[in-house]
Design an enzyme around this catalytic site. Structure first.
Site, PDB file in Angstrom:
ATOM      1  N   GLY A  78       9.042  19.740  -5.895  1.00 24.79           N
ATOM      2  CA  GLY A  78       8.891  18.928  -6.870  1.00 24.79           C
ATOM      3  C   GLY A  78       8.107  20.124  -8.240  1.00 24.79           C
ATOM      4  O   GLY A  78       8.061  19.478  -9.355  1.00 24.79           O
ATOM      5  N   GLY A 132      12.514  15.080  -3.554  1.00 25.39           N
ATOM      6  CA  GLY A 132      12.357  16.079  -2.595  1.00 25.39           C
ATOM      7  C   GLY A 132      10.917  16.257  -2.266  1.00 25.39           C
ATOM      8  O   GLY A 132       9.977  14.928  -1.935  1.00 25.39           O
ATOM      9  N   SER A 133      10.341  17.372  -1.442  1.00 23.77           N
ATOM     10  CA  SER A 133       9.644  17.773  -1.236  1.00 23.77           C
ATOM     11  C   SER A 133       8.356  17.613  -2.764  1.00 23.77           C
ATOM     12  O   SER A 133       9.433  18.412  -3.131  1.00 23.77           O
ATOM     13  CB  SER A 133       9.518  19.235  -0.465  1.00 23.77           C
ATOM     14  N   GLU A 184       9.730  11.657  -6.980  1.00 23.89           N
ATOM     15  CA  GLU A 184       9.623  10.703  -6.219  1.00 23.89           C
ATOM     16  C   GLU A 184       9.621  11.760  -5.047  1.00 23.89           C
ATOM     17  O   GLU A 184      10.776  12.611  -4.744  1.00 23.89           O
ATOM     18  CB  GLU A 184      11.031   9.889  -5.790  1.00 23.89           C
ATOM     19  N   ARG A 237       7.018  20.405  -2.934  1.00 24.66           N
ATOM     20  CA  ARG A 237       6.861  22.153  -3.425  1.00 24.66           C
ATOM     21  C   ARG A 237       8.499  21.978  -4.087  1.00 24.66           C
ATOM     22  O   ARG A 237       7.825  22.687  -5.452  1.00 24.66           O
ATOM     23  CB  ARG A 237       6.958  22.886  -2.195  1.00 24.66           C
TER      24      ARG A 237
END
EC number: 1.2.1.3
Length: 509
Positions: A244, A239-240, A261, A242
């Site tokens: 992560g 995902g994003s 990722e 942020r």
């Protein structure tokens, strides 16, 4: 998409969004999955509650020991059967991916093919979970390494690849002897339910316990439960950046493992020696494919001044040929953005480009009228910018391509490419061997993926997928990515009649 096709995949009007194998249940609020293609509701999905979640974890813990005791090649056979089911259902599942997410039907089919490919890869890997023999410094001793299942693997996936990225993790984790819990994107729950039902039937047919594969649905709160849970040794999150950061911080606080990722800000360098025909094909697909909603989408085109004007003309002509509309119509190149929030992000980015001094080679707006009733269709954009601008430094999930000019040698272009916080995918277009090798050297691209004469999108299953810096450092899919799903153990066997110590230490009494 017809009701009959949806029913073939087990999708009905109202569905439970929690599963432990073939047992489906949920007690939470209903969330409607709406297609960005035509704005129609596909189905209502009942979200996972905390009580549901605890049932899932309990069932997964009960299943993990039995699953781990099954020999790895036998686990591979289960994954092989799953891959065969995907082959049979590929046209319909690919259509659901296209309809619920908005990518073209070709890309939806391609995503299911990725699932099939990783199943094939994992089946082979199930017979190659190799350790290593190490020479001991002590006589009549044998030392070696082996790998054991890690236990429960949580998989948090994103909307843009609603099935493929889950399968990268799931197929490998399963052959490694782990059980899996999937928290799918709340924007594409129907795809997840369909995949879970396909796998659940395979598990049931083979009389395997519930909890080997489980599904939970909901918003970020549900994902937070996974990140905080000490019973889950590994959380794989896509995902994003942020998101992560939140997952990584939470998991690290309990000394668990995370496989991340995250975002990309991918560039293609175009040198004076580039094949411009290949360049335009790679750049246009990279920027426009999936409406710019891939983590590997081409965001930046770093072009040498000697060919800059040629590239501009060729790109302008190519963009005039792009057809936007229903992604299930094979004549269209680009479908919609995922939702209205994504459209607002696109509009804000265009305003920021203008405010920061950019100019538009190809301008764009939100499309309206017949065929665009969902309000999620936008035009692809090409903007001339500077690499250091704030808008260029961050990832925007939209079909916006930034044109950046360079004038020096290849080292200047590489410096521009690397001068962003993300480090996922990169590419260079050149027929100059020296430029290609410099790009691939230790002082070249700082990304996890570096390509020569192909674009930034379209990674193959055989290679490890992932990136550096704010992309998170994780690796999924091919190569030796399987090791992330296992715990490593060093073993020493003494078959002598004495007990010598390492490093020559003596301890007599």
């Amino acid at each position: 998409m017809t009701n009959k096709e949806l029913q073939t995949l087990g999708i009905t009007d109202i569905m439970d969004g929690t599963s432990t194998g073939d047992n489906w249940f949920a007690q939470g609020e209903r969330v409607t999955s709406t297609s960005p293609v035509d704005g129609r509701a596909i189905a209502q999905v009942v979200s996972t509650t905390k009580k549901d979640y605890e049932t899932v974890l309990k069932t997964a813990e009960q299943a993990k020991k039995k699953w781990a005791e099954i020999p790895a090649p036998k686990r591979g056979e289960i994954v092989r059967q799953f891959g065969e089911q995907l082959r049979e259902l590929k046209p319909i599942l690919g259509k659901l991916v296209s309809y619920e997410m908005g990518k073209s039907y070709q890309e939806g089919m391609g995503e299911v093919q990725e699932m099939i490919d990783i199943c094939d890869f994992a089946v082979g890997q199930s017979r190659q979970l190799y350790g290593a023999t190490i020479h001991s410094e002590r006589p009549l001793h044998r030392m070696y390494e082996q790998y054991h299942p890690i236990g429960i693997v949580a998989i948090i996936s994103a909307f843009n690849f609603p099935v493929a990225v889950w399968s990268w993790n799931a197929a490998l984790a399963l052959v490694c002897g782990d059980v899996i819990i999937w928290k799918a994107s709340e924007k594409t729950p129907c795809c997840a339910i369909a995949c879970q039902k396909i796998l659940a039937k395979v598990l049931q047919k083979n009389q395997l316990p519930e909890g080997i594969s489980s599904l939970i649905t909901g918003d970020a709160t549900v994902g937070r439960w996974l990140a905080e849970d000490v019973r889950i040794p590994l959380v794989s999150a896509t995902g994003s950046t942020r998101m992560g950061r939140q997952v990584a911080t939470t998991v690290a606080n309990r000394l668990g493992r995370s496989l991340l990722e995250l975002g990309g800000n991918n560039a293609i360098i175009v040198t004076p020696d580039a094949d411009l025909k290949m360049t335009i094909i790679g750049a246009v697909f990279g920027a426009v494919g999936t409406a710019g909603q891939r983590c590997t989408s081409t965001r930046r085109l770093i072009v040498h001044e000697d060919v800059y004007e040629q590239v501009k003309i060729a790109l302008s002509q190519a963009y005039k040929q792009i057809k936007i509309g229903d992604p299930l119509n094979s004549k269209n190149h680009m479908g919609p953005l995922i939702d209205h929030q994504a459209v607002r992000t696109y509009q804000e980015a265009l305003a920021n480009i203008k405010d920061q001094g950019g100019s538009f080679l190809v301008s764009g707006s939100v499309l309206k009228g017949h065929g665009y009733e969902s309000g999620c269709y936008v035009e692809p954009v090409i903007a001339e910018v500077e690499n250091h601008w704030e808008i260029v430094q961050r990832e925007t999930f939209a079909p916006i391509l930034y044109l950046i000019k360079y004038s020096g040698d290849i080292t200047q272009a590489i410096a521009l490419q690397n001068a962003v916080p993300q480090g996922l995918s990169s590419a260079i277009m050149t027929t100059n061997l020296r430029e290609a090798e410099v790009f691939l050297s230790q002082n070249g691209s700082d990304c996890g993926i570096a390509n020569v004469n192909i674009g930034t999108s379209g990674a193959e299953i055989g290679g490890a997928f992932g990136g550096e810096k704010e992309t998170g450092g994780g690796r999924e899919s091919g190569s030796d990515s399987w090791k992330a799903y296992m715990r490593r153990q060093t073993n020493t066997i003494n078959y002598s009649t004495s007990l010598p110590l390492a490093q020559g230490i003596t301890f007599d009494f």
